[in-house]
Design a protein around this motif. Structure first.
Motif, mmCIF file in Angstrom:
data_model
loop_
_atom_site.group_PDB
_atom_site.id
_atom_site.type_symbol
_atom_site.label_atom_id
_atom_site.label_comp_id
_atom_site.label_asym_id
_atom_site.label_seq_id
_atom_site.Cartn_x
_atom_site.Cartn_y
_atom_site.Cartn_z
ATOM 1 N N ALA A 1 -8.179 -14.204 -108.888
ATOM 2 C CA ALA A 1 -9.098 -14.662 -108.365
ATOM 3 C C ALA A 1 -9.138 -15.905 -109.273
ATOM 4 C CB ALA A 1 -10.099 -14.823 -107.882
ATOM 5 N N ARG A 2 -9.293 -16.243 -110.977
ATOM 6 C CA ARG A 2 -9.627 -17.303 -110.729
ATOM 7 C C ARG A 2 -8.734 -18.746 -111.083
ATOM 8 N NH1 ARG A 2 -12.736 -13.542 -113.855
ATOM 9 N NH2 ARG A 2 -11.179 -12.613 -114.335
ATOM 10 N N GLY A 3 -7.320 -17.919 -111.031
ATOM 11 C CA GLY A 3 -6.344 -18.970 -111.319
ATOM 12 C C GLY A 3 -6.397 -19.816 -109.900
ATOM 13 N N PHE A 4 -7.467 -19.189 -109.348
ATOM 14 C CA PHE A 4 -7.250 -20.400 -108.020
ATOM 15 C C PHE A 4 -8.427 -21.608 -108.585
ATOM 16 C CE2 PHE A 4 -7.408 -16.031 -105.042
ATOM 17 C CZ PHE A 4 -5.620 -16.054 -105.091
ATOM 18 N N ILE A 5 -9.317 -21.237 -109.352
ATOM 19 C CA ILE A 5 -10.343 -21.898 -108.883
ATOM 20 C C ILE A 5 -9.645 -23.150 -110.085
ATOM 21 C CG2 ILE A 5 -12.211 -22.904 -110.491
ATOM 22 C CD1 ILE A 5 -12.984 -19.959 -109.715
ATOM 23 N N LEU A 6 -8.858 -22.930 -110.748
ATOM 24 C CA LEU A 6 -8.769 -23.852 -111.836
ATOM 25 C C LEU A 6 -7.204 -24.574 -111.371
ATOM 26 C CD1 LEU A 6 -7.612 -21.553 -115.316
ATOM 27 C CD2 LEU A 6 -9.970 -23.546 -114.594
ATOM 28 N N GLY A 7 -6.102 -23.822 -110.976
ATOM 29 C CA GLY A 7 -4.908 -24.294 -110.344
ATOM 30 C C GLY A 7 -5.243 -25.436 -108.942
ATOM 31 N N SER A 8 -5.427 -25.421 -107.957
ATOM 32 C CA SER A 8 -6.286 -26.064 -106.957
ATOM 33 C C SER A 8 -6.514 -26.880 -107.443
ATOM 34 C CB SER A 8 -7.096 -25.546 -105.663
ATOM 35 O OG SER A 8 -8.506 -24.824 -106.241
ATOM 36 N N VAL A 9 -7.645 -27.663 -108.103
ATOM 37 C CA VAL A 9 -8.279 -28.884 -108.974
ATOM 38 C C VAL A 9 -6.575 -29.795 -109.595
ATOM 39 C CG1 VAL A 9 -9.663 -29.766 -110.439
ATOM 40 C CG2 VAL A 9 -10.355 -27.173 -108.955
ATOM 41 N N ILE A 10 -6.142 -28.596 -110.348
ATOM 42 C CA ILE A 10 -4.981 -29.047 -110.898
ATOM 43 C C ILE A 10 -3.473 -29.895 -110.110
ATOM 44 C CG2 ILE A 10 -2.882 -29.205 -112.857
ATOM 45 C CD1 ILE A 10 -4.797 -26.303 -113.893
#
Ligand code: HSX
Length: 185
Positions: free
Chosen positions: A66-75
């Protein structure tokens, strides 16, 4: 020199929680990086600077639950490309491809919508951390099932002693970009 100091700065803001979620595990908690707006910006910029150059720019960013969602969406937003989530089984509503992989105890299954990427797309895969490499390897397989290519796997933290980054590079043939290495888990 600049890169080294950014890496050290980020390392100082990762919290180590002893004996969580099990005795003997040193959990590397990345939430303080997100909580502080200045650190959050430096973190995101470290990824964006790498992937904004034309030869490194992906067509799609895929974030791991789930933490990949936080980073990935902003990037993805900063790169002006689309974002797609790779989710734990049972959460995605449309048709999916799925991949099951082994955990220390038992197994896990992740899914991706069948229209998330197109054949030929160059995909950047994002998570917070690489331990055994199983999660990122499963994400790579999902993307390849749909005919796209993972150009690189990116994470904040690498735990090299667990062997995942070596496995991904050697067996998975996946180039990796990580910002902070921690020995031990
Ligand atoms: C953790 O396990 C992280 O958030 C990653 O999603 C994953 C990494 O572990 P591994 O699959 O590399 O062992 O919950």
């Amino acid at each position: 020199m600049y890169t080294t100091s950014v890496n050290d700065y980020l390392r100082q803001h990762i919290r180590t929680v002893p004996d969580w979620p099990a005795p003997g595990v040193q959990f590397r908690d990345i939430t303080p990086l997100l909580q502080n707006p200045q650190v959050f910006r430096i973190l995101i910029d470290a990824f964006v600077h790498r992937y904004m150059s034309p030869e490194m720019r992906p067509d799609v960013v895929a974030g791991l639950d789930a933490r990949g969602f936080i980073l990935g969406s902003v990037i993805a937003y900063e790169l002006n490309v689309g974002f797609v989530p790779i989710r734990k089984k049972g959460k995605l509503p449309f048709t999916t491809v799925e991949e099951t992989y082994e955990l220390e105890y038992g197994s896990a299954t992740v899914e991706l919508h069948t229209d998330a990427v197109k054949p030929g797309d160059k995909v950047l895969l994002i998570d917070d951390l690489i331990a055994t490499g199983g999660t990122m390897m499963a994400g790579k397989k999902l993307i390849e099932k749909l005919g796209a290519t993972v150009m690189e796997g990116a994470a904040i933290v690498d735990l090299p002693e667990l062997g995942g980054s070596k496995l991904l590079r050697d067996t998975g043939k996946l180039p990796l970009f990580t910002l902070v290495d921690f020995a031990g888990h």
